[in-house]
Every structure is written in structure tokens, then in C-alpha cells.
Design a protein around this motif. Structure first.
Motif, PDB file in Angstrom:
ATOM      1  N   SER A   1       0.834  -1.193   0.000  1.00  0.00           N
ATOM      2  CA  SER A   1       0.000   0.000   0.000  1.00  0.00           C
ATOM      3  C   SER A   1       0.871   1.247   0.000  1.00  0.00           C
ATOM      4  O   SER A   1       1.896   1.296   0.697  1.00  0.00           O
TER       5      SER A   1
ATOM      6  N   LYS B   1      -0.082  -2.873   5.284  1.00  0.00           N
ATOM      7  CA  LYS B   1      -1.097  -3.414   4.388  1.00  0.00           C
ATOM      8  C   LYS B   1      -0.498  -3.708   3.011  1.00  0.00           C
ATOM      9  O   LYS B   1       0.200  -2.882   2.419  1.00  0.00           O
ATOM     10  N   LYS B   2      -0.797  -4.915   2.510  1.00  0.00           N
ATOM     11  CA  LYS B   2      -0.433  -5.300   1.151  1.00  0.00           C
ATOM     12  C   LYS B   2      -1.680  -5.823   0.447  1.00  0.00           C
ATOM     13  O   LYS B   2      -2.559  -6.406   1.084  1.00  0.00           O
ATOM     14  N   TYR B   3      -1.735  -5.600  -0.859  1.00  0.00           N
ATOM     15  CA  TYR B   3      -2.893  -6.024  -1.641  1.00  0.00           C
ATOM     16  C   TYR B   3      -2.503  -7.184  -2.555  1.00  0.00           C
ATOM     17  O   TYR B   3      -1.487  -7.121  -3.251  1.00  0.00           O
TER      18      TYR B   3
ATOM     19  N   CYS C   1      -8.127  -4.832  -3.261  1.00  0.00           N
ATOM     20  CA  CYS C   1      -8.331  -3.493  -2.706  1.00  0.00           C
ATOM     21  C   CYS C   1      -9.792  -3.068  -2.872  1.00  0.00           C
ATOM     22  O   CYS C   1     -10.595  -3.775  -3.488  1.00  0.00           O
TER      23      CYS C   1
END
Length: 418
Positions: A326, A332-334, A352
Motif C-alpha cells: 500500500s 497493508k499489502k494487496y 483493494c
């Protein structure tokens, strides 16, 4: 204010027909009404003029914005879909009683500049989510409201239909943000104004907007030869479902048990990903903003921390998976998937908020598509994104304590060392 501004600003200075015929994009007409429609399409948004903190506590409370965490005044911009400034309302105070919805409701109920005489039934207002409390009033007047969708309580992602409709709105609404930015290019309005100038802010703002209307070209002055074609394409895509999302969820590709192999820079040449031009990628994104962010996202692919991973699976051909950090939240990672063939990209899905849409794609997907189809062949386009971290002190940086105490020339007793 007496001779110049009234001729170039306000609902009285321009007719509906002139706005519809000369200052409305065919793209907006095709998406929200029809190309032969007599409906006026207006884009509305509030902007900010920053002021000093006041010694008058009543005014200080009412001019303090909890959103921006500083005192300011709020003008309301009303522009056409090409960015032509029709009028500016206010400025208003900045407390909770003067949000965007309240400002618009007040303007309509008080008939500011005879707005109710200018607008007609079946006109279209393109707004952001801050105008949600004005929707019922506008619908009573016969006005169609085009607004991005909301995430419901407990909902983590917009469904495909909601995400697609939101993209149609943002494709048109961006012009008012550009107009707000254009106004701030006047240094006086872009700075924090002294409170002694508050009585004159309205005049200054209207003079600047009049100058823009008279002497500057509209924000969106590009050729619109392809507008109808683009609008038809977006409307057609908006009716489609996201097949890759359904495939991912049905086959559990988002589960931990799914085996993916990391693809590092040395193995990129083995991936048979289609090679595209930036124009071809722009046709997929249906916009330029995602391409601009793609370079910054892609630059993390080369960091030693491995913030950017590209994954492939031997079990599922022609699909790549990736984790994108992110841009705002470190924790946070998508997770996203892109399906392709020998010629082009066929479908995509990201976890996301907007990642389920098929009308264009989010910036995370655009990053993968841009890098694998174009960026890895043109590394110089990524090198322009500078990382300034090494030029600034970092308290989180690990310190090497490997040297002995005798080497630093400092004598310590046993208790201090413990």
C-alpha cells in the motif's frame, strides 16, 4: 467586481444552451444522458482557503475544519464537464454545519444567483460522497445525482457493479479538482491568508475565477473525437461481471494453501507476458492516472526489502499473482491476479476497495501490467523515481555495536555496562 466579474462568472452570465453546446464533453453526455440530450451536466465540489487562527473564539471554532485540522473557509465550485467555471458560491464557514451537503442545500433553498431558475429537471449533478445528504433534495427537484458508491458497514470491497459505476463518475468528476488546483496557482489564494483579508476573500476568489473563464482555456481542452467511443466502451464494460474474481474465489487462489513461486528480476525473461505500448496500456486503464502511479509502485520491485513480489503457479497457466505494498499504510499489502494471453491482458482482479471493477483497473493492477508488459523493457522510465531515504536520518536504522568498548575510548563501570 462591477464591470468584469458579472460578465464572466455566475449563473446569469451564461445560458444553459451555451453550457450544453460549448462546454460539455460528449463523453459525459453519452454516459449520463445521451449525446442529443438537452440536460445540463454540472460538476460540484468544495475547496479550501486557509486563514489564520482567530482571537475571536466563536469564529475560531466555526472556521476550524476537523477534516483539515486547521482554520479555513470553504468556497463551492460549480463547473462544466470541460472545467469551465460557471460560478463559485461562498466562501462558507468550515464547521460540521457547513459540509458540502449543507452548503448546496442552503444555496438551493435560498435560491442563490437564482439557481433554481437556471437548473431544470433531468439535469445531472456529478459530485463526491460528501454530497450524500443533498441527494433527496436534488431528486425532489428532478436532478439526477451521479456519486461514487459507498462501502457498507462490514464491507471491505465494492462489488463489481458498484466499482464500475464509481469509475464512470470519477472519469468526469476530476475536472473540478483540477479547477481547484488551478485557482491555488495564484500565490495569494494558495497561502494562509491574514484575517484582515477575510472580508475580501469572496471578491478575490470571484475575480480569479473570472480571469480563468475569460483568458484561460478550459481544464480539459483536448480533442474529444473519441469521447463517444470511450463512453460506449465504458458503459458496455460496466454491465460485465469480473470473471477472474469469480475464478479466484471458486478455486481458492486467495488461500494460503495455494502454491505460488516467486518470480525475481532474473527470471522475468522466462515469463511469456505480452509486450504492450503505453498507448495500449492506457486503453486498458481508460485513464492516465493509473499509469502515473504505476512507475512509483514499480520502483519498489527493485528494493532489497522485497516489497514487490510477482508470483506464478505451474498449476494455473497464463495468470500471475502479486503482492503490492500500500502506498499509504506500511502494514497493508494487496493481493491481485492478472490473466493474459499472447496478445493482451484479458482480465484482472485486486483485493483493494476498487479492485473488482472491469471498467479500467486500480493502480495496483496497472503497476503489474505496466511493469511486466512495458517497464521491464524500458528500465530508464523507472529510474526517474528517486528514493531520498538515504539522504535523511532514520532513527529506525540499526546501529552496529560490534566494536569493543576499548575501541571507543570510553571507560564504563560494570554496572553501567549491564
Amino acid at each position: 467586481m462591477e464591470g468584469f466579474v458579472p460578465q464572466h462568472l455566475g449563473f446569469a452570465h451564461v445560458s444553459r444552451d451555451e453550457i450544453i453546446q460549448q462546454h460539455t464533453r460528449p463523453l459525459a453526455q453519452e454516459m449520463f444522458s445521451n449525446i442529443d440530450s438537452t440536460s445540463a451536466i454540472l460538476v460540484l465540489d468544495g475547496t479550501y482557503i486557509y486563514i489564520q487562527k482567530s482571537g475571536n473564539y466563536t469564529f475560531s471554532r466555526r472556521s476550524y475544519s476537523l477534516h483539515k485540522h486547521r482554520p479555513l473557509l470553504k468556497p463551492m465550485m460549480i463547473v462544466s464537464t470541460t472545467g469551465y467555471i460557471i460560478t463559485v458560491l461562498g466562501p462558507y464557514l468550515a464547521d460540521a454545519k457547513n459540509n458540502d451537503s449543507s452548503i448546496l442545500n442552503h444555496s438551493i433553498q435560498s435560491n442563490t444567483e437564482e439557481i433554481k431558475r437556471w437548473i431544470q429537471e433531468e439535469d445531472v449533478f456529478v459530485v463526491d460522497r460528501g454530497f450524500r445528504d443533498s441527494e433527496s433534495l436534488l431528486q425532489d427537484l428532478g436532478i439526477t445525482v451521479q456519486m461514487p458508491a459507498f462501502l457498507q458497514k462490514g464491507q471491505k470491497q465494492l462489488n463489481t457493479e458498484e466499482a464500475n459505476c464509481s469509475r464512470l463518475v470519477t472519469k468526469v468528476r476530476w475536472v473540478v479538482e483540477s479547477v481547484n488546483g488551478r485557482i491555488k496557482t495564484w500565490t495569494f489564494l494558495g497561502k494562509t491568508l491574514p484575517n484582515s483579508q477575510i472580508p475580501f476573500i469572496c471578491d478575490y476568489l470571484r475575480i480569479v475565477c473570472s480571469i480563468c473563464s475569460k483568458y484561460r482555456s478550459p481544464v480539459d481542452s483536448s480533442a474529444h473525437d473519441m469521447d463517444v467511443e470511450i463512453a460506449c466502451k465504458m458503459k458496455a464494460l460496466a454491465k460485465q461481471s469480473n470473471e477472474l474474481q469469480e475464478f479466484v474465489q471458486e478455486n481458492g487462489l486467495d488461500k494460503r494453501c495455494m502454491k505460488w513461486n516467486s518470480l525475481d528480476a532474473a527470471d522475468e525473461c522466462t515469463l511469456q507476458f505480452p509486450k504492450l505500448t503505453e498507448d495500449e496500456i492506457r486503453n486498458l486503464t481508460i485513464g492516465v492516472y493509473q499509469l502515473k502511479t504505476a512507475k512509483s509502485y514499480s520502483s519498489e520491485h527493485f528494493t532489497t526489502d522485497g516489497l514487490f513480489e510477482v508470483l506464478i503457479s505451474d498449476e494455473i497457466p497464463d495468470i500471475v499473482c502479486a503482492k503490492i505494498q500500500s502506498r499509504h499504510i506500511s502494514a497493508k499489502k494487496y493481493l491481485l491476479w492478472v490473466k493474459y494471453n499472447d496478445v493482451t491482458i484479458t482480465s484482472w482482479y485486486c483485493c483493494c476497495k476498487n479492485g473488482a471493477r472491469v471498467v479500467g483497473m486500480c493502480g495496483h493492477i496497472a503497476c503489474i501490467v505496466w511493469f511486466l508488459s512495458y517497464g521491464r523493457y524500458h528500465r530508464e522510465s523507472i529510474s526517474g523515481v528517486r528514493d531520498w531515504t538515504s539522504t535523511v536520518e532514520d532513527a529506525a536504522r540499526e546501529i552496529d555495536f560490534s566494536d569493543s568498548d576499548e575501541d571507543d575510548g570510553v571507560t564504563r563501570d560494570h554496572d553501567e555496562e549491564e
